[in-house]
Motif scaffolding. Structure first.
Motif, PDB file in Angstrom:
ATOM      1  N   LEU A 163     -41.102 -19.432  59.244  1.00  0.00           N
ATOM      2  CA  LEU A 163     -41.710 -20.717  58.874  1.00  0.00           C
ATOM      3  C   LEU A 163     -41.822 -20.837  57.352  1.00  0.00           C
ATOM      4  CD1 LEU A 163     -44.566 -20.888  61.562  1.00  0.00           C
ATOM      5  CD2 LEU A 163     -42.399 -22.141  61.607  1.00  0.00           C
ATOM      6  N   CYS A 213     -45.069 -24.744  66.584  1.00  0.00           N
ATOM      7  CA  CYS A 213     -44.950 -24.853  65.123  1.00  0.00           C
ATOM      8  C   CYS A 213     -43.566 -25.371  64.729  1.00  0.00           C
ATOM      9  CB  CYS A 213     -45.203 -23.497  64.464  1.00  0.00           C
ATOM     10  SG  CYS A 213     -46.932 -22.996  64.515  1.00  0.00           S
ATOM     11  N   TYR A 223     -46.749 -20.879  70.672  1.00  0.00           N
ATOM     12  CA  TYR A 223     -47.101 -21.342  69.322  1.00  0.00           C
ATOM     13  C   TYR A 223     -45.887 -21.371  68.406  1.00  0.00           C
ATOM     14  CZ  TYR A 223     -52.000 -22.173  70.081  1.00  0.00           C
ATOM     15  OH  TYR A 223     -53.180 -22.707  70.520  1.00  0.00           O
ATOM     16  N   VAL A 265     -50.556 -28.641  65.054  1.00  0.00           N
ATOM     17  CA  VAL A 265     -49.596 -27.522  65.008  1.00  0.00           C
ATOM     18  C   VAL A 265     -49.024 -27.329  63.604  1.00  0.00           C
ATOM     19  CG1 VAL A 265     -49.007 -27.365  67.459  1.00  0.00           C
ATOM     20  CG2 VAL A 265     -47.697 -28.898  65.983  1.00  0.00           C
ATOM     21  N   VAL A 266     -48.911 -28.395  62.839  1.00  0.00           N
ATOM     22  CA  VAL A 266     -48.450 -28.237  61.453  1.00  0.00           C
ATOM     23  C   VAL A 266     -49.512 -27.475  60.655  1.00  0.00           C
ATOM     24  CG1 VAL A 266     -47.857 -29.451  59.316  1.00  0.00           C
ATOM     25  CG2 VAL A 266     -46.898 -30.228  61.483  1.00  0.00           C
ATOM     26  N   ILE A 320     -51.531 -25.347  61.891  1.00  0.00           N
ATOM     27  CA  ILE A 320     -51.450 -23.962  62.371  1.00  0.00           C
ATOM     28  C   ILE A 320     -50.265 -23.246  61.709  1.00  0.00           C
ATOM     29  CG2 ILE A 320     -50.862 -22.569  64.413  1.00  0.00           C
ATOM     30  CD1 ILE A 320     -52.728 -24.503  65.997  1.00  0.00           C
ATOM     31  N   ALA A 321     -49.141 -23.934  61.543  1.00  0.00           N
ATOM     32  CA  ALA A 321     -47.985 -23.336  60.859  1.00  0.00           C
ATOM     33  C   ALA A 321     -48.377 -22.920  59.442  1.00  0.00           C
ATOM     34  CB  ALA A 321     -46.813 -24.316  60.831  1.00  0.00           C
TER      35      ALA A 321
END
Ligand SMILES: [Zn+2]
Length: 189
Positions: A72, A131, A127, A10-11, A13-14
């Motif tokens: 983000l 994230c 998501y 997920v990091v 993806i961020a």
């Protein structure tokens, strides 16, 4: 990074969402994020990170994630300028807004593992929550300074420094090479 494979995913993806969906500069050139169908395709591509099957992404979901990507980006920028407090408050706000909640999941032949979902049950909500949680895990660890913004000229793409000694400064080898070449030319003249 080695928190666990889901957090790492997920990091990543961020990072992918920020770099694809926020305007600025990328590797020496002005960058405008895609819109409409192209934006949805870009998001599907990012969510398929780590050999996951690419999910179907509606344009409205991609638009919602573009807004999240802007938030983000603020977290990466705050950490990059040494302002971890601002980054932490921003992540806490996102965790609250997305109503991130832990949920054990088992799919695709994997063992049970921890996901974070949003309350609404939408792709973008899940998501966004994932994230936010991934960045919360990073900020709450001794590797909290590993979120960065590229230091090459005319580039503001972000990265997570997963190197052993934490010395990464660029978003990509392309930017690293640009800076090296410029330094070489400067020495030669
Ligand atoms: Zn760069």
């Amino acid at each position: 990074m080695n928190f666990n494979s889901h957090t790492d995913a997920v990091v990543a993806i961020a990072v992918g969402l920020v770099n694809a969906l926020t305007a600025g500069e990328a590797r020496g050139r002005p960058y405008q994020p895609p819109v409409g169908e192209a934006r949805a395709a870009a998001v599907a591509d990012i969510l398929s990170i780590g050999d996951r099957p690419a999910p179907a992404v509606a344009e409205a979901e991609a638009d919602a994630l573009a807004e999240v990507a802007g938030r983000l980006r603020g977290v990466f920028e705050a950490v990059a300028r040494g302002d971890v407090d601002t980054a932490a408050y921003a992540v806490n706000a996102l965790l609250a807004e997305t109503d991130a909640r832990p949920h054990l999941d088992r799919h695709d032949g994997e063992p049970w593992h921890l996901h974070f979902r949003g309350a609404g049950g939408t792709l973008s909500g899940n998501y966004a929550a994932g994230c936010a949680t991934g960045l919360a895990v990073v900020l709450g660890s001794e590797l909290h300074d590993r979120l960065g913004v590229c230091t090459a000229p005319h580039c503001d793409r972000v990265y997570v420094d997963t190197s052993r000694n934490g010395t990464r400064r660029f978003c990509s080898t392309a930017c690293q090479n640009r800076v090296k070449t410029a330094a070489f030319r400067a020495r030669g003249s």
